[in-house]
Design a protein around this motif. Structure first.
Motif, PDB file in Angstrom:
ATOM      1  N   HIS A  79       0.882  -1.168   0.000  1.00  0.00           N
ATOM      2  CA  HIS A  79       0.000   0.000   0.000  1.00  0.00           C
ATOM      3  C   HIS A  79       0.921   1.220   0.000  1.00  0.00           C
ATOM      4  O   HIS A  79       1.699   1.416   0.944  1.00  0.00           O
ATOM      5  CB  HIS A  79      -0.890  -0.015   1.254  1.00  0.00           C
ATOM      6  N   TRP A 154      -8.747   0.737  -5.215  1.00  0.00           N
ATOM      7  CA  TRP A 154      -9.999   0.742  -4.462  1.00  0.00           C
ATOM      8  C   TRP A 154     -10.281   2.171  -4.024  1.00  0.00           C
ATOM      9  O   TRP A 154      -9.370   2.892  -3.607  1.00  0.00           O
ATOM     10  CB  TRP A 154      -9.934  -0.156  -3.216  1.00  0.00           C
ATOM     11  N   GLU A 194     -11.480  -2.463  -7.999  1.00  0.00           N
ATOM     12  CA  GLU A 194     -12.213  -3.155  -6.924  1.00  0.00           C
ATOM     13  C   GLU A 194     -13.535  -2.439  -6.650  1.00  0.00           C
ATOM     14  O   GLU A 194     -13.591  -1.216  -6.654  1.00  0.00           O
ATOM     15  CB  GLU A 194     -11.315  -3.138  -5.673  1.00  0.00           C
ATOM     16  N   LYS A 196     -17.157  -2.079  -4.132  1.00  0.00           N
ATOM     17  CA  LYS A 196     -17.644  -2.282  -2.756  1.00  0.00           C
ATOM     18  C   LYS A 196     -18.934  -1.501  -2.584  1.00  0.00           C
ATOM     19  O   LYS A 196     -18.957  -0.296  -2.832  1.00  0.00           O
ATOM     20  CB  LYS A 196     -16.569  -1.809  -1.764  1.00  0.00           C
ATOM     21  N   ASP A 229     -13.284  -8.669  -4.249  1.00  0.00           N
ATOM     22  CA  ASP A 229     -12.940  -8.842  -2.840  1.00  0.00           C
ATOM     23  C   ASP A 229     -14.117  -9.592  -2.221  1.00  0.00           C
ATOM     24  O   ASP A 229     -15.268  -9.135  -2.294  1.00  0.00           O
ATOM     25  CB  ASP A 229     -12.734  -7.466  -2.180  1.00  0.00           C
ATOM     26  N   HIS A 232     -16.882  -7.829  -0.232  1.00  0.00           N
ATOM     27  CA  HIS A 232     -17.501  -6.617  -0.784  1.00  0.00           C
ATOM     28  C   HIS A 232     -18.797  -6.912  -1.541  1.00  0.00           C
ATOM     29  O   HIS A 232     -18.999  -6.462  -2.666  1.00  0.00           O
ATOM     30  CB  HIS A 232     -16.514  -5.901  -1.716  1.00  0.00           C
ATOM     31  N   HIS A 256      -9.386 -10.530  -3.850  1.00  0.00           N
ATOM     32  CA  HIS A 256      -8.979 -10.263  -2.477  1.00  0.00           C
ATOM     33  C   HIS A 256      -9.697 -11.293  -1.633  1.00  0.00           C
ATOM     34  O   HIS A 256     -10.913 -11.215  -1.433  1.00  0.00           O
ATOM     35  CB  HIS A 256      -9.363  -8.842  -2.049  1.00  0.00           C
ATOM     36  N   ASP A 264     -17.808  -6.461   5.482  1.00  0.00           N
ATOM     37  CA  ASP A 264     -16.391  -6.595   5.123  1.00  0.00           C
ATOM     38  C   ASP A 264     -15.622  -6.937   6.402  1.00  0.00           C
ATOM     39  O   ASP A 264     -14.853  -6.141   6.914  1.00  0.00           O
ATOM     40  CB  ASP A 264     -15.900  -5.268   4.524  1.00  0.00           C
ATOM     41  N   ASP A 302      -6.711 -10.248   1.356  1.00  0.00           N
ATOM     42  CA  ASP A 302      -6.904  -8.915   1.940  1.00  0.00           C
ATOM     43  C   ASP A 302      -7.547  -9.109   3.304  1.00  0.00           C
ATOM     44  O   ASP A 302      -8.767  -9.117   3.436  1.00  0.00           O
ATOM     45  CB  ASP A 302      -7.778  -8.045   1.017  1.00  0.00           C
ATOM     46  N   LEU A 403      -5.756   0.029   7.902  1.00  0.00           N
ATOM     47  CA  LEU A 403      -7.187  -0.232   7.914  1.00  0.00           C
ATOM     48  C   LEU A 403      -7.435  -1.674   7.533  1.00  0.00           C
ATOM     49  O   LEU A 403      -6.574  -2.329   6.977  1.00  0.00           O
ATOM     50  CB  LEU A 403      -7.885   0.686   6.913  1.00  0.00           C
ATOM     51  N   GLY A 404      -8.598  -2.159   7.811  1.00  0.00           N
ATOM     52  CA  GLY A 404      -8.883  -3.547   7.497  1.00  0.00           C
ATOM     53  C   GLY A 404      -9.548  -3.749   6.179  1.00  0.00           C
ATOM     54  O   GLY A 404      -9.936  -2.846   5.520  1.00  0.00           O
TER      55      GLY A 404
HETATM   56  C1  PSV Z   1     -11.210  -1.800   1.304  1.00  0.00           C
HETATM   57  O1  PSV Z   1     -12.156  -2.329   2.180  1.00  0.00           O
HETATM   58  C2  PSV Z   1     -10.140  -2.813   0.943  1.00  0.00           C
HETATM   59  O2  PSV Z   1     -10.747  -4.050   0.642  1.00  0.00           O
HETATM   60  C3  PSV Z   1      -9.262  -2.343  -0.194  1.00  0.00           C
HETATM   61  O3  PSV Z   1      -8.783  -3.430  -0.939  1.00  0.00           O
HETATM   62  C4  PSV Z   1      -8.149  -1.656   0.512  1.00  0.00           C
HETATM   63  O4  PSV Z   1      -6.998  -1.530  -0.259  1.00  0.00           O
HETATM   64  C5  PSV Z   1      -7.953  -2.574   1.687  1.00  0.00           C
HETATM   65  O5  PSV Z   1      -9.263  -3.002   2.046  1.00  0.00           O
HETATM   66  C6  PSV Z   1      -7.241  -1.832   2.774  1.00  0.00           C
HETATM   67  O6  PSV Z   1      -7.403  -2.332   4.019  1.00  0.00           O
END
Ligand code: PSV
Ligand code: MN
Length: 404
Positions: A79, A154, A194, A196, A229, A232, A256, A264, A302, A403-404
């Motif tokens: 990242h 994303w 991506e 979501k 993902d 998502h 992901h 999520d 992810d 972040l998650g």
């Molecule tokens: C966002 O929820 C995500 O899935 C994206 O891929 C971001 O890059 C990642 O999470 C960051 O935690």
């Protein structure tokens, strides 16, 4: 009562070649995320782990440990804002090489800074849109240096209130900015888009589902694809169907992996719904066997684990993904097709149930022996004392959060 035959015999009796399944398992590649090795939390707080990685090198070293134990995780997704400082891309590449992994997908970060309050590419503020564009273009340059094949995008963009902004105008801003980034990418790079449908925006998100990702990808060009993902989707979405549809359109670019019970959730892949993961892998395995389908897909994890030790969680995840793939490869495809064509509904479903219920450990053990890694990676890792050693080394250092 009939005895259960050993797995290799059972597969051979169905006309499957266990050796080629083992071979395919050794070729599987799963990329782990740098952010999965650092401290992370929820909006309510972060519980720090003494063994968590505290800088980019440590994150890469932890990814390398996962590769050492599993043999199938040779790259690490990065990242940009969390992993790079000015001009240190070459050093990061060199460090990764020195510990036996390579840098994988480049993830720009256009969601964290104050300027992005109303969005990035979709923001009504031209300065915010420009900042996001500049950052993505800079990420392309970093990706060139790291030799990354993927620019993984994303966007947290969206609105929280009806009428807050003009959704159609934002869509146009997105198309224009994505095209600009796409045109700056080298031929060797693929853009992953991506989607979501929620979070952090809760009224609308600018790329809410795979159809929108796909439309933006088509507006860019052939090297722009959809990233799925697993966390998502809205509850009940049939992700295997989405995967199969995108594969047939040649538009599936990446994954992901994670699992979720509610949204999520970033739970361990396959921990909540292993059968769904298996059905997804059935689509992927079939596509790999189809010469008319482009199955060149980036398989990435992810997940950010707040409670489990990071490396353990990642090894466990890799094992779950391997298991799902192995089961999908054990599908008696000939019988399945016959039954599907004959409208034998229960019989066709039974092919899925039978493959899913197999104990595929003999295949996984054989693949791991061939790769020279422990047959039970998680067990071996836990017995190694590595987590405790890391805790000694890293305790007290302030971990970079993600972040998650
Ligand atoms: C966002 O929820 C995500 O899935 C994206 O891929 C971001 O890059 C990642 O999470 C960051 O935690
Ligand atoms: Mn993701």
């Amino acid at each position: 009562m009939s005895a259960i035959p050993p797995l290799f015999e059972e597969l051979a009796a169905k006309g499957l070649d266990p050796e080629s399944i083992v071979e395919r398992l050794t070729k599987q590649e799963i990329e782990t995320p740098s952010w999965g090795y650092a401290n992370s939390g929820t909006r309510f707080g972060t519980f720090r782990q003494p063994w968590a990685a505290t800088n980019t090198q440590e994150k890469i070293a932890d990814a390398a440990t996962v590769h050492t134990y599993t043999g199938v995780a040779p790259s690490v997704a990065v990242h940009v804002k969390w992993d790079f400082e000015d001009d240190d891309a070459d050093a990061v590449v060199e460090y990764a090489r020195s510990v036996g992994v390579r840098i994988g997908a480049i993830n720009p970060n256009v969601f964290q800074d104050q300027e992005y309050k109303l969005g990035s590419f979709g923001s009504p503020d031209p300065a915010s849109r420009q900042k996001a564009l500049d950052h993505c273009l800079e990420s392309v340059e970093i990706g060139k240096k790291t030799g990354s094949r993927y620019l993984s995008l994303w966007f947290a963009d969206g609105t929280n209130y009806p009428g807050q902004d003009d959704m159609r105008k934002r869509k146009r801003y997105f198309t224009e900015a994505l095209q600009t980034v796409y045109n700056a990418m080298p031929e060797t790079m693929t853009m992953l888009i991506e989607y979501k449908p929620f979070e952090p925006a809760f009224y609308h998100t600018d790329i809410a589902d795979w159809g929108m990702s796909s439309a933006f990808a088509r507006a860019c060009g052939e090297r722009a694809k959809v990233l799925v993902d697993l966390g998502h989707h809205l509850q009940g979405a049939n992700v295997a169907h989405i995967v199969s549809f995108l594969l047939d359109e040649g538009e599936l670019g990446g994954f992901h992996f994670n699992d979720s019970k509610y949204a999520d959730d970033d739970l361990t892949t396959g921990s909540i719904n292993p059968f769904e993961l298996f059905t997804i892998y059935c689509e992927l395995a079939r596509a790999e066997e189809d010469p008319n389908i482009d199955a060149d897909i980036a398989y990435m994890v992810d997940q950010s684990h707040n409670l489990k030790p990071k490396i353990e969680a990642m090894i466990q995840t890799v094992e779950q993904i391997q298991r799902a793939y192995a089961k999908a490869l054990c599908m008696d495809l000939g019988t399945l097709r016959e039954r599907q064509d004959a409208g034998d509904v229960a019989g066709a479903e039974q092919c899925y149930v039978d493959a899913f219920n197999l104990d595929v450990r003999p295949l996984l053990y054989a693949a791991r022996e061939r790769m020279g890694v422990p047959t039970e990676p998680l067990q071996a890792y836990r017995a190694s004392g590595h987590t405790e050693k890391l805790a000694e080394e890293r305790r007290g250092r302030r971990g970079a959060s993600s972040l998650g």
